[in-house]
Design a protein around this motif. Structure first.
Motif, PDB file in Angstrom:
ATOM      1  N   ASN A 162       0.817  -1.226   0.000  1.00  0.00           N
ATOM      2  CA  ASN A 162       0.000   0.000   0.000  1.00  0.00           C
ATOM      3  C   ASN A 162       0.850   1.275   0.000  1.00  0.00           C
ATOM      4  O   ASN A 162       0.381   2.339   0.392  1.00  0.00           O
ATOM      5  CB  ASN A 162      -0.961   0.023   1.201  1.00  0.00           C
ATOM      6  N   ASN A 163       2.107   1.151  -0.411  1.00  0.00           N
ATOM      7  CA  ASN A 163       2.983   2.306  -0.588  1.00  0.00           C
ATOM      8  C   ASN A 163       3.578   2.269  -1.991  1.00  0.00           C
ATOM      9  O   ASN A 163       3.931   1.199  -2.489  1.00  0.00           O
ATOM     10  CB  ASN A 163       4.114   2.304   0.444  1.00  0.00           C
ATOM     11  N   ALA A 164       3.689   3.426  -2.602  1.00  0.00           N
ATOM     12  CA  ALA A 164       4.226   3.482  -3.967  1.00  0.00           C
ATOM     13  C   ALA A 164       5.628   4.041  -4.020  1.00  0.00           C
ATOM     14  O   ALA A 164       6.368   3.789  -4.972  1.00  0.00           O
ATOM     15  CB  ALA A 164       3.311   4.330  -4.858  1.00  0.00           C
ATOM     16  N   CYS A 165       6.028   4.799  -2.990  1.00  0.00           N
ATOM     17  CA  CYS A 165       7.272   5.560  -3.072  1.00  0.00           C
ATOM     18  C   CYS A 165       8.267   5.151  -1.994  1.00  0.00           C
ATOM     19  O   CYS A 165       7.898   4.896  -0.845  1.00  0.00           O
ATOM     20  CB  CYS A 165       6.973   7.055  -2.959  1.00  0.00           C
ATOM     21  N   PHE A 166       9.533   5.108  -2.386  1.00  0.00           N
ATOM     22  CA  PHE A 166      10.644   4.923  -1.452  1.00  0.00           C
ATOM     23  C   PHE A 166      11.443   6.218  -1.427  1.00  0.00           C
ATOM     24  O   PHE A 166      11.751   6.791  -2.478  1.00  0.00           O
ATOM     25  CB  PHE A 166      11.553   3.779  -1.906  1.00  0.00           C
ATOM     26  N   THR A 167      11.801   6.698  -0.210  1.00  0.00           N
ATOM     27  CA  THR A 167      12.534   7.953  -0.094  1.00  0.00           C
ATOM     28  C   THR A 167      13.888   7.730   0.562  1.00  0.00           C
ATOM     29  O   THR A 167      13.969   7.151   1.648  1.00  0.00           O
ATOM     30  CB  THR A 167      11.749   8.986   0.727  1.00  0.00           C
ATOM     31  N   LEU A 168      14.932   8.180  -0.115  1.00  0.00           N
ATOM     32  CA  LEU A 168      16.268   8.214   0.455  1.00  0.00           C
ATOM     33  C   LEU A 168      16.474   9.597   1.052  1.00  0.00           C
ATOM     34  O   LEU A 168      16.572  10.590   0.330  1.00  0.00           O
ATOM     35  CB  LEU A 168      17.316   7.934  -0.630  1.00  0.00           C
ATOM     36  N   HIS A 169      16.488   9.673   2.376  1.00  0.00           N
ATOM     37  CA  HIS A 169      16.723  10.931   3.070  1.00  0.00           C
ATOM     38  C   HIS A 169      18.232  11.061   3.300  1.00  0.00           C
ATOM     39  O   HIS A 169      18.875  10.106   3.751  1.00  0.00           O
ATOM     40  CB  HIS A 169      15.988  10.945   4.410  1.00  0.00           C
ATOM     41  N   THR A 185      21.905   4.083  -6.799  1.00  0.00           N
ATOM     42  CA  THR A 185      21.402   3.154  -7.817  1.00  0.00           C
ATOM     43  C   THR A 185      20.991   1.822  -7.206  1.00  0.00           C
ATOM     44  O   THR A 185      19.945   1.253  -7.549  1.00  0.00           O
ATOM     45  CB  THR A 185      22.473   2.922  -8.896  1.00  0.00           C
ATOM     46  N   GLU A 186      21.804   1.326  -6.274  1.00  0.00           N
ATOM     47  CA  GLU A 186      21.502   0.037  -5.644  1.00  0.00           C
ATOM     48  C   GLU A 186      20.237   0.117  -4.782  1.00  0.00           C
ATOM     49  O   GLU A 186      19.405  -0.805  -4.793  1.00  0.00           O
ATOM     50  CB  GLU A 186      22.695  -0.415  -4.795  1.00  0.00           C
ATOM     51  N   ILE A 187      20.088   1.201  -4.042  1.00  0.00           N
ATOM     52  CA  ILE A 187      18.884   1.362  -3.220  1.00  0.00           C
ATOM     53  C   ILE A 187      17.654   1.518  -4.106  1.00  0.00           C
ATOM     54  O   ILE A 187      16.586   0.953  -3.824  1.00  0.00           O
ATOM     55  CB  ILE A 187      19.030   2.562  -2.267  1.00  0.00           C
ATOM     56  N   GLN A 188      17.790   2.278  -5.169  1.00  0.00           N
ATOM     57  CA  GLN A 188      16.668   2.461  -6.095  1.00  0.00           C
ATOM     58  C   GLN A 188      16.249   1.128  -6.710  1.00  0.00           C
ATOM     59  O   GLN A 188      15.062   0.834  -6.848  1.00  0.00           O
ATOM     60  CB  GLN A 188      17.053   3.453  -7.189  1.00  0.00           C
ATOM     61  N   SER A 192      12.649  -0.812  -6.338  1.00  0.00           N
ATOM     62  CA  SER A 192      11.888  -1.265  -7.512  1.00  0.00           C
ATOM     63  C   SER A 192      11.573  -2.751  -7.418  1.00  0.00           C
ATOM     64  O   SER A 192      10.443  -3.179  -7.695  1.00  0.00           O
ATOM     65  CB  SER A 192      12.690  -0.972  -8.785  1.00  0.00           C
ATOM     66  N   ASP A 193      12.558  -3.544  -7.013  1.00  0.00           N
ATOM     67  CA  ASP A 193      12.347  -4.996  -6.870  1.00  0.00           C
ATOM     68  C   ASP A 193      11.302  -5.292  -5.792  1.00  0.00           C
ATOM     69  O   ASP A 193      10.624  -6.325  -5.851  1.00  0.00           O
ATOM     70  CB  ASP A 193      13.663  -5.683  -6.504  1.00  0.00           C
TER      71      ASP A 193
END
Length: 294
Positions: A162-169, A185-188, A192-193
């Motif tokens: 139920n979440n669409a976004c990941f945020t790197l603070h 890149t690795e976190i992104q 995505s995975d």
């Protein structure tokens, strides 16, 4: 002096009062010309900048908290005052950042906050209070009592569902890290995975709101260990550690050990770094990525 749960809740209410008053003071200066100074020994521009508002906010906080020092036999550590080392003698100490994110404040952008914590002599955060003057949002927690947002019990949804976004603070200085692009890149790819279709980087805030905003949606905030002083200070993470853990998220040293919030030889956190994440899966992945090039 051993504090009871009732004592801690009373002290939390006092800290909330102090944080809100400091927030009012800070807001009264948002449209004024500021006197800006630079601290010596800081490892980044964000850590160097200090204004008259930081000092005045501290004065407001200490005026409210002063009676508790005697009544509950508490020590005090605050960013804009000299460390008198009493935190090693008393059972508990107030740990205060009167305005974290001063650079954002001087730039008139969101990302600054008032942070007040009560920490035990063994370095465990017992109370955490964070007030965001821009939004008026109050975050607070007492150890074992759960997290609260604007005085309401708060259990954020920290799963990937139920979440669409990941945020790197991140701090702005991390852009200059030689492995920044690799880590990003690795976190992104990890996000995505995990099924998250959106990825964003948030780099405008100070350490306090960087940590708190990890609770808004899946994400992380970390500062890597390093041999030189820096990496944030005790007052940057003492309050958020309590709130993060009471919200059932992840807040530890980068190596997975408990946060060392009463370090004997320094007020800096560079010796172990910090890692805040929305859940254990994120924390494990971040460590795996970083350990791949250490």
């Amino acid at each position: 002096m051993k504090l009871t749960t009732q004592d801690l809740n009373t002290l939390c209410a006092t800290a909330i009062e102090a944080a809100k008053k400091a927030g009012e003071l800070i807001n009264s200066y948002t449209d004024k010309t500021l006197t800006i100074k630079n601290k010596k020994g800081a490892d980044s521009l964000a850590a160097q900048v200090v204004t008259e508002v930081d000092v005045k906010a501290q004065d407001v906080i200490l005026e409210v908290l002063a009676p508790t020092l005697t009544k509950y036999d508490l020590a005090l550590l605050s960013e804009e005052s000299v460390d008198d080392k009493s935190r090693f003698e008393k059972d508990y100490f107030w740990c205060i950042d009167p305005m974290d994110g001063t650079l954002a404040f001087t730039e008139k952008t969101p990302g600054y906050a008032v942070s007040i914590a009560l920490v035990s002599k063994n370095g465990k955060s017992q109370i955490g209070v964070v007030f965001d003057p821009v939004t008026g949002i109050l975050y607070n927690a007492v150890k074992g009592e759960g997290a609260f947002k604007n005085n309401q019990p708060w259990q954020p949804n920290l799963s990937f569902e139920n979440n669409a976004c990941f945020t790197l603070h991140m701090d702005r200085t991390f852009l200059n890290h030689p492995k920044f692009e690799f880590i990003k890149t690795e976190i992104q790819q990890f996000a995505s995975d995990a099924g998250l279709s959106e990825f964003e980087i948030q780099k405008r805030a100070g350490g306090v709101l960087n940590a708190i905003w990890v609770l808004n949606n899946p994400g992380c905030y970390f500062k890597l260990p390093k041999p030189t002083p820096g990496g944030g200070s005790l007052w940057d993470f003492a309050a958020t550690a309590c709130i993060i853990n009471e919200a059932k998220a992840y807040g530890k040293s980068f190596d997975g050990s408990p946060l060392d919030l009463n370090r004997e030889d320094s007020c800096f956190m560079n010796h172990k770094g910090i890692l805040y994440a929305s859940n254990n899966q994120v924390a494990t992945k971040v460590r795996e990525i970083v350990n791949s090039f250490i």
